[in-house]
Structure formats: C-alpha cells, structure tokens
Enzyme design. Structure first.
Site, PDB file in Angstrom:
ATOM      1  N   ARG A  69       0.850  -1.195   0.000  1.00 20.63           N
ATOM      2  CA  ARG A  69       0.000   0.000   0.000  1.00 20.63           C
ATOM      3  C   ARG A  69       0.888   1.248   0.000  1.00 20.63           C
ATOM      4  NH1 ARG A  69      -3.990  -3.291   2.901  1.00 20.63           N
ATOM      5  NH2 ARG A  69      -2.866  -3.281   4.851  1.00 20.63           N
ATOM      6  N   CYS A  91      -3.006 -13.776  -4.380  1.00 22.46           N
ATOM      7  CA  CYS A  91      -2.822 -14.276  -3.012  1.00 22.46           C
ATOM      8  C   CYS A  91      -3.194 -15.754  -2.957  1.00 22.46           C
ATOM      9  CB  CYS A  91      -3.634 -13.460  -2.012  1.00 22.46           C
ATOM     10  SG  CYS A  91      -5.403 -13.506  -2.302  1.00 22.46           S
TER      11      CYS A  91
END
Ligand code: SAH
Length: 397
Positions: free
Chosen positions: A212, A340
C-alpha cells in the site's frame, strides 16, 4: 505416546524439516491419537523423526510441532510464542503500524495458529486440529507474553472444514464493547477502519501493508483504477500519494461504504475519487469497449486458487483480468497486479502475466516484485507460507 509409523522412504520431507505428513505416507498408527493430540512420527524402522499434532480427518494427517524429542507442553509453546514476538520486535513493525501479525502458523513453528494484533486486541485464528487442541493454553500464553487482556476469535476460515472443525467466532478472553469491535488502526501514517467481527480474514489485509505504501509512492499525478478495492487500502494510498483521480471498483456495496469512510477519516480529497459497484471482469470489458484508459491499474483479486488443485481455473481468471488491464493501460502506465492464491506460485504467476501481456499485444517490463509484509514470514523449510506475490509492470511510452 501414540505414534504414526511412516511408509519406507516417506521420511524424506521431514528430514528436510518440512512440517507436513500426508495420509498416503502413513503405514500404521499405534494407539490412535485423539484429534489434535501430540504423537511421535517414526520412520518405517521406528526411528524418531518428529513430534506432531494428529489430524484424523485431514489429508494432511500430521503437522510437526518439533523435530526434537522434547515435551510439547505450555513451556514449549511459550518459547515459540516468545520467539515469534521477538521476530516482530526486531523487524521494527510497531514503529509504523499498530496492527500486525504476531504469529504466522508454520512459518513460526506453530502450525494452525494465526494471531494478529490490532491495537490492544489480539485476534486469534485456529485452523487445525492441533491448534484447536491447545487453544486455551495458547490463549493464556498469548496474554501472558504480550501483557494484553483481550482475545477475539476468528476461526471462521473455510480450511477448518478440511480438519473436521466447525467455524467459531467471538470473544475468547477479556471483554470488548460493541463499539470497540469496530475501531481504527494506523499504518504508515494512514488510518483504516477495521471490523473484527465482519472484516475479511482477521479483520483486515495486513499482508499488503508495505505494498500500500509503495502504491502511495507511485501514484502521483496518475489516473488510477483500483480493482477489487475492498475497504480502500490502495485507494486511500493512491489519493494520499497525489493521484489525479481514483476509480475504486468492488462487488461489495458494504466494502465501498467503508472505502468512502476511510477516505474521509484520512481527510483526503473526496472529489478525486469515484466508487463503482460491480463485477471487475465485466467492468474491465466495458471500459475496453468504451476506449477508456488509465495511468495506473491495481488488481488485487480474492484468492482464486486456495490450493494447487484449483490452479488451472484460477490461471484463466488471472490471465483474463491482466490481459484487459494491459489493454486499458496508457503508454507510460503502471500495472500493480497481485495473486494471493497459495496454489499459484510466484513463477507461475509471472508466466500468467507474461501470457496476458503477449495476448494484449503489449511490451511491458517488471520493475518490481512485491511480497507479503515481513510480519508474515516464510520459513525456508515451508515455502507454502509464501502466498502473496505482486508485480509492478511498466508499459513503456
Ligand atoms: N485490495 C484490498 C483487498 C481485496 S480483497 C485491500 O488491500 O484491502 C478482494 C475484494 O474483491 C473483496 O472486497 C471482494 O468484495 C471483491 N470481489 C470479489 N470478486 C469480485 C468481482 N468479481 N468483482 C469485483 N469485486 C470482487
């Protein structure tokens, strides 16, 4: 002590310190252990190999606690928990976040146990028969070793089913008011709302913390498309990094509401952001048909392949969205793309993205490889612990 005797030659993975024994490797069980009970793993000639937790209903029949002939008791678990806490301290994660992973299962020598810290609350996820067997002891030790008083349980991950365990959620230790089930955490100077009861995983995607921040650094002056935005982790950072505009897409209206709240919480320029509820697969096609384009596209989809068995279908899904994203990317633009899925390793993911670029007719370069944050470590003997991988791809102008 009950014992599981392995078929000849099936001790090899244990000698490499891999902590799993599959049902097919088992020759014989001496004194059938109870679910989660500790037992010895012996070679076919009855040599001690490891001490493990027994999972009678799972394909993964045993998970190793220790490769030494030592007692597996509260003091054993105290040492493992201390060592996990010490590793996070060394990492210095508290200097920039008040929410982080304290215990990451096999990677910390504690198969089945995940513990995330959210401010002063610990969130515990027990995923296997072994961690379930020791849960109360582990909960007490966690409080003793951290000095905290509250543990919230989020043992509602689908993988529990494979262990024959039912979902369990709620308060495990201490007390918590309704208001404090939802509160905010701080990470690299940004605030995010977290709901311990309903948030994904243990409440949030802590594994993307450093990525992020990276998006924040890359987003300046860009027109950004954030796909699968959930509660806006990347959207907030793109805005904070000075993005010209951010279009945030998710199929969950509730997630988009929280995304808006997170933007407000950080006093970011709301006029630069637009939320769009819908299916990313369809919206990307619509944008292509409308000839829309972006300077930066983020793809952070849910787990398409939890295990290797679903890898093929998942690969099609990843290729589809990455191909469309390459088409929507302006020359000079950046694609930040993640997987993921445990069932798709970094090498395969890179091949899928390469195939997507090829079919999109785009020449692109990998300028950065991204991973899960260091508080989600990967034991060298357990590569399965590496599940989050990302590529930052640059499309030359
Ligand atoms: N990027 C987020 C995490 C993404 S989680 C962060 O950093 O916090 C995956 C998100 O994808 C969820 O919010 C889920 O609602 C959404 N989702 C799943 N399938 C989708 C689809 N087909 N189209 C749009 N959103 C989808």
């Amino acid at each position: 002590m009950p014992a599981v005797i392995l078929r000849p030659g099936r001790e090899k993975s244990l000698l490499r310190r891999h902590p799993w024994i599959f049902s097919g490797a088992v020759q014989h069980v001496d004194e059938e252990p109870a679910s989660g009970e500790t037992m010895d793993l012996l070679s076919s000639d009855r040599q001690f190999l490891a001490r493990a937790a027994y999972s009678p209903s799972s394909q993964i029949r045993a998970r190793v606690w220790t490769f030494e002939e030592e007692p597996v008791d509260a003091e054993f678990f105290r040492r493992r928990i201390r060592s996990a806490i010490e590793a996070r301290r060394k990492l210095g994660v508290e200097a920039h976040a008040d929410a982080y992973r304290l215990v990451y299962a096999e990677s910390d020598g504690l198969p089945g146990l995940i513990v995330d810290r959210y401010g002063d609350v610990l969130v515990l996820q027990s995923l296997t028969a072994g961690s379930e067997f020791w849960k109360e002891t582990l909960a007490d030790l966690l409080l003793e070793e951290t000095g905290l008083t509250t543990i919230y349980e989020r043992s509602d991950a689908d993988v529990r089913e494979l262990e024959g365990l039912e979902a369990k959620t709620g308060l495990l230790r201490g007390s918590i008011s309704t208001q404090s089930v939802q509160f905010s955490i701080v990470e690299h100077g940004m605030r995010y709302l977290v709901n311990l009861q309903h948030g994904h995983k243990t409440g949030s995607y802590l594994d993307q913390r450093e990525n992020r921040l990276r998006v924040r650094e890359l987003a300046k002056d860009k027109e950004v498309l954030d796909c699968f935005c959930y509660t806006g982790g990347f959207t907030v950072n793109a805005l904070a990094g000075g993005a010209k505009s951010v279009l945030s897409v998710d199929s969950s209206a509730d997630a988009l509401v929280l995304c808006q709240e997170n933007i407000a919480l950080n006093h970011l320029n709301e006029s630069r952001q637009t939320a769009l509820e819908g299916d990313v697969f369809q919206l990307l096609r619509r944008f292509r048909d409308e000839n829309r384009s972006f300077d930066m596209i983020i793809l952070d989809p849910p787990k398409f392949a939890p295990t290797a068995a679903q890898a093929e279908g998942a690969a099609r899904g990843y290729k589809d969205i990455n191909l469309l994203a390459f088409k929507l990317l302006r020359p000079g633009g950046t694609l930040v793309t993640f997987s993921c899925s445990g069932g798709i390793d970094a090498g395969l993911f890179q091949k899928i993205v390469a195939g997507a670029a090829l079919d999109a007719g785009v020449e692109a370069q990998i300028v950065e490889h991204l991973f899960q944050a260091g508080d989600h470590p990967v034991s060298l003997h357990f590569p399965e612990g590496a599940y989050l991988k990302g590529l930052v791809c640059y499309k030359p102008g």
